[in-house]
Enzyme design. Sequence first.
Site, PDB file in Angstrom:
ATOM      1  N   LYS A   1       1.279  -1.030   0.684  1.00 51.79           N
ATOM      2  CA  LYS A   1      -0.103   0.151  -0.275  1.00 51.79           C
ATOM      3  C   LYS A   1       0.747   1.132  -0.138  1.00 51.79           C
ATOM      4  CE  LYS A   1      -3.929   1.750   0.168  1.00 51.79           C
ATOM      5  NZ  LYS A   1      -3.340   2.342  -0.854  1.00 51.79           N
TER       6      LYS A   1
ATOM      7  N   GLN B   1       7.124   3.725   3.804  1.00 51.66           N
ATOM      8  CA  GLN B   1       5.858   3.851   4.265  1.00 51.66           C
ATOM      9  C   GLN B   1       5.239   1.731   4.937  1.00 51.66           C
ATOM     10  OE1 GLN B   1       3.792   5.668   1.607  1.00 51.66           O
ATOM     11  NE2 GLN B   1       2.240   5.064   3.037  1.00 51.66           N
TER      12      GLN B   1
ATOM     13  N   LYS C   1       5.795   1.264  -3.236  1.00 57.98           N
ATOM     14  CA  LYS C   1       5.189   3.315  -4.048  1.00 57.98           C
ATOM     15  C   LYS C   1       5.736   2.931  -4.708  1.00 57.98           C
ATOM     16  CE  LYS C   1       5.008   7.410  -1.716  1.00 57.98           C
ATOM     17  NZ  LYS C   1       3.776   7.322  -0.972  1.00 57.98           N
TER      18      LYS C   1
ATOM     19  N   GLY D   1      -2.877   7.846  -4.369  1.00 59.24           N
ATOM     20  CA  GLY D   1      -2.147   9.510  -4.764  1.00 59.24           C
ATOM     21  C   GLY D   1      -0.669   9.646  -3.738  1.00 59.24           C
ATOM     22  N   ASP D   2      -0.185  10.666  -4.407  1.00 61.42           N
ATOM     23  CA  ASP D   2       0.838  11.196  -3.658  1.00 61.42           C
ATOM     24  C   ASP D   2       1.818  12.788  -4.287  1.00 61.42           C
ATOM     25  OD1 ASP D   2       2.851  11.198  -1.599  1.00 61.42           O
ATOM     26  OD2 ASP D   2       4.663  11.279  -2.719  1.00 61.42           O
TER      27      ASP D   2
ATOM     28  N   THR E   1      -4.673  13.484   5.841  1.00 63.28           N
ATOM     29  CA  THR E   1      -3.538  13.539   5.612  1.00 63.28           C
ATOM     30  C   THR E   1      -2.638  15.064   6.557  1.00 63.28           C
ATOM     31  OG1 THR E   1      -2.362  12.417   4.141  1.00 63.28           O
ATOM     32  CG2 THR E   1      -1.062  13.334   4.991  1.00 63.28           C
TER      33      THR E   1
HETATM   34  N1  GLU Z   1       1.218   8.567  -0.866  1.00 63.99           N
HETATM   35  C1  GLU Z   1       0.757   9.207   0.756  1.00 63.99           C
HETATM   36  C2  GLU Z   1       1.612   8.723   2.132  1.00 63.99           C
HETATM   37  O1  GLU Z   1       2.696   9.418   1.620  1.00 63.99           O
HETATM   38  C3  GLU Z   1      -0.447   7.988   0.499  1.00 63.99           C
HETATM   39  C4  GLU Z   1      -0.158   6.612   0.397  1.00 63.99           C
HETATM   40  C5  GLU Z   1      -1.944   5.899   0.850  1.00 63.99           C
HETATM   41  O2  GLU Z   1      -2.706   6.448   1.093  1.00 63.99           O
HETATM   42  O3  GLU Z   1      -1.457   4.645   0.239  1.00 63.99           O
HETATM   43  O4  GLU Z   1       1.481   8.275   2.450  1.00 63.99           O
END
Ligand code: GLU
Length: 449
Positions: free
Chosen positions: A94, A115, A130, A169-170, A214
């Site tokens: 994830k 992550q 990622k 997303g990121d 976030t």
């Molecule tokens: N990109 C976000 C992070 O850095 C969210 C990742 C997600 O929701 O899977 O955690």
Amino acid sequence: MAARLDEKLEPIFQDVLRRNPGEVEFHQAVHEVLETLGPVLVKYPEYAEQKIIQRICEPERQIIFRVPWQDDKGETHINRAFRVEFNSALGPYKGGMRFHPSVYLGIVKFLGFEQIFKNSLTGMPIGGGKGGSDFDPKGKSDSEIMRFCQSLMTELYRHIGEYTDVPAGDIGVGSREIGYLFGQYKRITNRYESGVLTGKGVHWGGSLARTEATGYGTVFFVQEMLKARGDSLDGKTVIVSGSGNVAIYAMEKAMQFGAKIIACSDSSGIVVDQDGIDLDLVKRIKEVERRRISAYVEERKSAKYIEDGNIWSVPCDVALPCATQNELNGKDVKILLDNGCIAIAEGANMPTTPEGIQLIQAAGIAYGPGKAANAGGVATSALEMQQNASRDAWSFEHTESRLEEIMINIHRNCYETAEEFGAPSNYVVGANIAGFIKVAKAMDALGLV
Ligand code: GLU
């Protein structure tokens, strides 16, 4: 590099350097975690014997592929995309996808590595992964973005799935991009598999409060850190780097807690508004019009725009780096400390350099590392997966209260783990060790795979 490593960990790190040449951000992220794991190997010598750390440092699978697409003039472009499936001991991989010209394997691996621990801290059943591409979304039309996303998914679809790997997303990837990606996934597979992507639009399987999560989560974490010191955000001045999704909702929640936001930024410059940032205006400029933050001062004449300005030079009580990696260095930290800053929490991933972290910790102010402080986004992605799995859609209030509960638990877990391992109020130690132990226990249970 910052601190020295334990003698058992130094050779592991040397091996990571040798096996992953040139990936400096990945090296930095690994070093930062290894710095804190010495005491864990004393308490759990079996993890050293089973080579759990060496295994965690090697992704389970890395996918690199070509993404060809045509712009509106018919010209062909070639980008490179990545998906690094790092660790699936706790659940499907994830983590987000990042579209930015700086993306290369070292960036995706640093993000994927972080992550693993972040996702573990959320307490939700999600592994770490990622992805991203060196595609630059800046100045692209909607149709160009769509064609790029469709081309990317034409390869990515075979590697992902609700039980396998769940992107989101990121930087550079929001609900518009997730929409195009999901549309193409659905078309190729002929399945309405909602749980394959998170950050979806709320009308087609997304979760309320995911957009806010976030930023809100980072501020919930700050509030908990301040509470632990007998303080709160009420009446504090706050600066936030960035003006994207994380920054906007960090500002919103900090305001709801009674703080005053006096500065934010984008990659071209900073806006300082001592009357308090007008968040509706920032939202319109960034979310609707997709313009630069400099547009802010066209409508708020009392505010100042400084091109290439340094946001960290604006005096404040609380600083929230919410833009990108290594945006806050040792020199900046000195300025913040001289100006009386009492708390720093990371809405972005790895925004503080090793030297910066050392200085913050030596000063003893509250410091929430990204793995803990920005985990609210991915935690709410896991809540989105839960809603998808039960074909349900929760209210904003319910989802936000689940998020708040998760952030309070992460804070408590980090706080208590830091105490247990002899580093009271050191959230870096707490986050790394608590995140690591949960993954290590699962890896131990699952055998040598
Ligand atoms: N990109 C976000 C992070 O850095 C969210 C990742 C997600 O929701 O899977 O955690």
